[in-house]
Design a protein around this motif. Structure first.
Motif, PDB file in Angstrom:
ATOM      1  N   ILE A   1       0.672  -1.271  -0.117  1.00 51.10           N
ATOM      2  CA  ILE A   1      -0.091   0.036  -0.098  1.00 51.10           C
ATOM      3  C   ILE A   1       0.927   1.286   0.036  1.00 51.10           C
ATOM      4  CG2 ILE A   1      -0.322  -0.120   2.751  1.00 51.10           C
ATOM      5  CD1 ILE A   1      -3.231   0.893   0.034  1.00 51.10           C
ATOM      6  N   SER A   2       1.986   1.258   0.605  1.00 44.07           N
ATOM      7  CA  SER A   2       2.929   2.490   0.895  1.00 44.07           C
ATOM      8  C   SER A   2       3.643   2.709  -0.755  1.00 44.07           C
ATOM      9  CB  SER A   2       4.028   2.110   1.789  1.00 44.07           C
ATOM     10  OG  SER A   2       5.036   1.144   1.126  1.00 44.07           O
ATOM     11  N   ARG A   3       3.839   1.657  -1.386  1.00 46.87           N
ATOM     12  CA  ARG A   3       4.080   2.210  -2.726  1.00 46.87           C
ATOM     13  C   ARG A   3       2.970   2.615  -3.720  1.00 46.87           C
ATOM     14  NH1 ARG A   3       6.549  -2.604  -6.525  1.00 46.87           N
ATOM     15  NH2 ARG A   3       4.417  -3.385  -6.276  1.00 46.87           N
ATOM     16  N   THR A   4       1.923   1.841  -3.536  1.00 44.07           N
ATOM     17  CA  THR A   4       0.519   2.247  -4.258  1.00 44.07           C
ATOM     18  C   THR A   4       0.286   3.645  -4.298  1.00 44.07           C
ATOM     19  OG1 THR A   4      -0.054  -0.271  -4.323  1.00 44.07           O
ATOM     20  CG2 THR A   4      -1.742   1.610  -4.823  1.00 44.07           C
ATOM     21  N   LEU A   5       0.275   4.272  -2.861  1.00 44.16           N
ATOM     22  CA  LEU A   5      -0.169   5.467  -2.597  1.00 44.16           C
ATOM     23  C   LEU A   5       0.945   6.402  -2.332  1.00 44.16           C
ATOM     24  CD1 LEU A   5      -3.301   4.690  -0.208  1.00 44.16           C
ATOM     25  CD2 LEU A   5      -3.053   5.111  -2.764  1.00 44.16           C
ATOM     26  N   GLY A   6       2.050   5.883  -2.382  1.00 50.56           N
ATOM     27  CA  GLY A   6       3.347   6.960  -2.339  1.00 50.56           C
ATOM     28  C   GLY A   6       3.423   7.293  -1.160  1.00 50.56           C
ATOM     29  N   PHE A   7       3.693   6.699   0.265  1.00 50.71           N
ATOM     30  CA  PHE A   7       4.086   7.017   1.302  1.00 50.71           C
ATOM     31  C   PHE A   7       5.034   6.121   1.865  1.00 50.71           C
ATOM     32  CE2 PHE A   7      -0.052   5.113   2.304  1.00 50.71           C
ATOM     33  CZ  PHE A   7       0.240   4.169   3.115  1.00 50.71           C
ATOM     34  N   VAL A   8       5.621   6.669   3.049  1.00 49.18           N
ATOM     35  CA  VAL A   8       6.892   5.630   3.435  1.00 49.18           C
ATOM     36  C   VAL A   8       7.017   6.141   5.046  1.00 49.18           C
ATOM     37  CG1 VAL A   8       8.711   7.630   2.844  1.00 49.18           C
ATOM     38  CG2 VAL A   8       9.214   5.181   3.335  1.00 49.18           C
ATOM     39  N   ILE A   9       7.377   5.224   5.849  1.00 50.25           N
ATOM     40  CA  ILE A   9       7.715   5.538   7.258  1.00 50.25           C
ATOM     41  C   ILE A   9       9.017   6.425   7.370  1.00 50.25           C
ATOM     42  CG2 ILE A   9       8.218   4.313   9.636  1.00 50.25           C
ATOM     43  CD1 ILE A   9       6.784   1.753   8.596  1.00 50.25           C
ATOM     44  N   VAL A  10       9.179   7.410   8.058  1.00 52.17           N
ATOM     45  CA  VAL A  10      10.596   8.171   7.889  1.00 52.17           C
ATOM     46  C   VAL A  10      10.920   8.183   9.543  1.00 52.17           C
ATOM     47  CG1 VAL A  10       9.885   9.435   6.094  1.00 52.17           C
ATOM     48  CG2 VAL A  10       9.164  10.416   8.114  1.00 52.17           C
ATOM     49  N   ASP A  11       9.876   7.779  10.376  1.00 52.12           N
ATOM     50  CA  ASP A  11      10.672   8.009  11.826  1.00 52.12           C
ATOM     51  C   ASP A  11       9.744   7.109  12.773  1.00 52.12           C
ATOM     52  OD1 ASP A  11      12.453   9.006  13.914  1.00 52.12           O
ATOM     53  OD2 ASP A  11      10.797  10.350  14.718  1.00 52.12           O
ATOM     54  N   LEU A  12      10.388   6.488  13.662  1.00 57.02           N
ATOM     55  CA  LEU A  12       9.801   5.361  14.653  1.00 57.02           C
ATOM     56  C   LEU A  12      10.497   5.665  16.144  1.00 57.02           C
ATOM     57  CD1 LEU A  12      10.017   2.202  12.402  1.00 57.02           C
ATOM     58  CD2 LEU A  12       7.848   3.489  13.233  1.00 57.02           C
ATOM     59  N   ALA A  13       9.706   5.572  16.971  1.00 55.05           N
ATOM     60  CA  ALA A  13       9.997   5.537  18.401  1.00 55.05           C
ATOM     61  C   ALA A  13       9.003   4.868  19.362  1.00 55.05           C
ATOM     62  CB  ALA A  13      10.300   6.919  19.103  1.00 55.05           C
ATOM     63  N   GLU A  14       9.281   4.590  20.536  1.00 51.35           N
ATOM     64  CA  GLU A  14       8.166   3.726  21.212  1.00 51.35           C
ATOM     65  C   GLU A  14       7.147   4.629  21.301  1.00 51.35           C
ATOM     66  OE1 GLU A  14       9.371   2.260  24.999  1.00 51.35           O
ATOM     67  OE2 GLU A  14      10.693   0.776  24.078  1.00 51.35           O
TER      68      GLU A  14
END
Length: 180
Positions: A54-67
């Motif tokens: 879905i991230s490729r299909t709709l053009g978005f990506v995770i850029v940051d993570l933390a608890e």
């Protein structure tokens, strides 16, 4: 930091993450067993596990993570338009759903998983393809034994708020992998 600098930082981060993510798909059970939710998502960002289709299909990506926190970034495109001439609310909802859901996911211990019970979106400003990038920032409000809640905000590099959301998620035991 001014808008141009923020936008440049956001673009650089997206290029950095996307350069590592060559595979699109769903991780196999043996790739995630024994890992926490945060470890699974970090492995996706690092390119060790495939990114969601879905991230490729709709053009978005995770850029940051933390608890308890997940940040997704996407570029609104003309392909995302509704008949009214603005980005479809479904694209916005998907970005926010991903951010708030993955914020909850970061708090899952190995063997635990979750599903969304409720998602509430408030649209406060229309988006067009002229907005270069938006970020959906999800943060957990509460994590109990069976229920978690989170909130999210969709913002532009200039700080404009486009939408905000809340979610309620059900936490449960993940099903062990089945043998073929």
């Amino acid at each position: 930091m001014n808008t141009a600098d923020t936008l440049a930082d956001w673009q650089a981060r997206q290029q950095e993450v996307e350069a590592r993510q060559h595979e699109v798909g769903v991780a196999r059970p043996d790739q995630v067993v024994g890992r926490s939710g945060l470890q699974i998502l970090q492995a996706m960002v690092a390119g060790e596990l495939p990114r969601a289709p879905i991230s490729r299909t709709l053009g978005f990506v995770i850029v940051d993570l933390a608890e308890g926190r997940a940040v997704f970034q996407g570029q609104p495109k003309f392909d995302h338009y509704n008949p009214l001439g603005t980005v479809h609310g479904g694209w916005i909802a998907t970005l926010l759903d991903s951010a708030v859901g993955c914020a909850v996911h970061t708090l899952m211990e190995p063997g635990k998983t979750y599903t969304t019970l409720e998602l509430k979106i408030n649209y406060v400003k229309a988006i067009t393809h002229k907005v270069p990038l938006v970020r959906a920032v999800g943060e957990v409000i509460h994590r109990g034994g069976r229920i978690a809640t989170a909130e999210g905000r969709l913002v532009g590099a200039d700080g404009t708020l486009y939408a905000h959301a809340t979610t309620t998620c059900l936490i449960f035991e993940a099903q062990p992998p089945t043998k073929p």
